[in-house]
Design an enzyme around this catalytic site. Structure first.
Site, PDB file in Angstrom:
ATOM      1  N   CYS A  74      -8.831  -0.984   8.368  1.00 19.85           N
ATOM      2  CA  CYS A  74      -7.543  -0.056   8.115  1.00 19.85           C
ATOM      3  C   CYS A  74      -7.539   1.043   8.146  1.00 19.85           C
ATOM      4  CB  CYS A  74      -8.033  -0.260   6.085  1.00 19.85           C
ATOM      5  SG  CYS A  74      -5.888  -0.493   5.535  1.00 19.85           S
TER       6      CYS A  74
ATOM      7  N   ARG B 103       3.992  -3.112   0.172  1.00 17.03           N
ATOM      8  CA  ARG B 103       2.319  -3.306   0.824  1.00 17.03           C
ATOM      9  C   ARG B 103       1.796  -4.463   1.210  1.00 17.03           C
ATOM     10  NH1 ARG B 103       0.344   1.764   1.022  1.00 17.03           N
ATOM     11  NH2 ARG B 103      -2.022   0.552   0.856  1.00 17.03           N
TER      12      ARG B 103
ATOM     13  N   HIS C  95     -11.100  -5.333   4.592  1.00 15.10           N
ATOM     14  CA  HIS C  95     -11.827  -3.954   3.415  1.00 15.10           C
ATOM     15  C   HIS C  95     -13.038  -5.539   2.684  1.00 15.10           C
ATOM     16  CE1 HIS C  95      -9.875  -0.476   3.217  1.00 15.10           C
ATOM     17  NE2 HIS C  95      -8.419  -1.025   3.510  1.00 15.10           N
TER      18      HIS C  95
HETATM   19  N1  GLN Z   1      -2.769   4.824   4.500  1.00 19.34           N
HETATM   20  C1  GLN Z   1      -2.830   3.756   4.960  1.00 19.34           C
HETATM   21  C2  GLN Z   1      -1.889   2.299   4.743  1.00 19.34           C
HETATM   22  O1  GLN Z   1      -1.263   2.042   3.984  1.00 19.34           O
HETATM   23  C3  GLN Z   1      -4.099   2.839   5.226  1.00 19.34           C
HETATM   24  C4  GLN Z   1      -4.224   2.464   3.650  1.00 19.34           C
HETATM   25  C5  GLN Z   1      -6.131   1.808   4.371  1.00 19.34           C
HETATM   26  O2  GLN Z   1      -6.811   2.187   4.214  1.00 19.34           O
HETATM   27  N2  GLN Z   1      -6.445   0.790   3.158  1.00 19.34           N
HETATM   28  O3  GLN Z   1      -1.597   1.761   5.193  1.00 19.34           O
END
Ligand code: GLN
Length: 249
Positions: A94, A131, A196
């Site tokens: 990520c 998101r 993740h």
């Molecule tokens: N900050 C980055 C995004 O929102 C990565 C987030 C994360 O590592 N889960 O895309």
């Protein structure tokens, strides 16, 4: 022959249990009697490859990514790029994955420079876009075998690949950008993914693939003895079945 796990920014980039990736590699080496050491690599610290290494770069929020971008912009980033180009084993998840590309742009419009291991860039979500969150199932082919990986994603960034190959194709979930069906990236023995979970405990075959790749960097004839993965494989089938709606045999 000792395997060294270099945990990049261990205390800053550890979203959704990415530290489990370190634990999974360490335990699967210890269960085989393979000497293994974990080295935390923090801000201002350089990486020191030993010849048998795995570099792990976990996920994090935009704020942490901004702090790291500067740290990666000099010799440390150049060292990581050289390690990847030399076939070193690197896994970015990520936020760490995003910074392995050319750039990561935050929702506030700040363009953070990446290390440039992968030919990719990441854009922020548009205000009207959500998101990308949820369980993920992907298909990939590694070591000549078609395999699946399961994980959990939560990112605002949308990643677009240039010449770099994807890690796999999305079966369930969003992946790199929720549009082109790709997930992650790979180049030599460097891998990036949005999964993740943490990723490796849920996908023991991939953990062993990374371990074997690191050991074969020293001895190309090395073979890993199999472990009894019945529990892990049962857990994988259960999660993959729940995500995909497949019947569990
Ligand atoms: N900050 C980055 C995004 O929102 C990565 C987030 C994360 O590592 N889960 O895309």
């Amino acid at each position: 022959m000792k395997l060294t796990i270099h945990h990049l920014y261990a205390d800053m980039m550890n979203l959704y249990g990415d530290r489990g990736n370190v634990i999974s590699i360490k335990k699967r080496c210890e269960w085989r009697g393979i000497p293994v050491e974990v080295v935390d690599v923090g801000l201002g610290e350089r990486v020191h490859p030993t010849g048998c290494d795995i570099f792990l770069f976990g996920g994090g929020q935009d704020r942490e990514q901004a702090l790291l971008a500067d740290d990666l912009s000099g010799s440390k980033g150049a060292d990581l790029r050289a390690i990847a180009e030399d076939g070193g084993v690197v896994l970015g998840v990520c936020g760490g994955y995003q910074l392995m590309g050319h750039s990561y742009e935050t929702p506030e419009g700040e363009r953070l420079p990446g290390v440039g291991i992968f030919d990719l860039y990441t854009e922020p979500r548009k205000p009207e876009e959500a998101r990308l969150i949820g369980n993920v199932l992907i298909q990939t082919t590694l070591g000549g075998r078609a395999r699946e990986l399961v994980g959990f994603e939560n990112h605002g960034g949308r990643t677009y690949l240039g010449e770099t190959e994807p890690l796999g194709e999305v079966v369930v979930g969003y992946g790199n950008n929720g549009k082109d069906g790709t997930e992650g990236a790979r180049r030599n023995n460097a891998y990036g993914t949005y999964l993740h979970g943490s990723l490796l405990p849920k996908n023991p075959w991939f953990t062993d693939h990374l371990i074997l790749s690191a050991l074969r960097h020293l001895d190309e004839t090395f073979e890993l003895e199999p472990l009894d993965d019945e529990a892990e494989e049962t857990a994988f089938r259960s999660v993959a079945g729940r995500i995909s709606g497949r019947r569990q045999g």
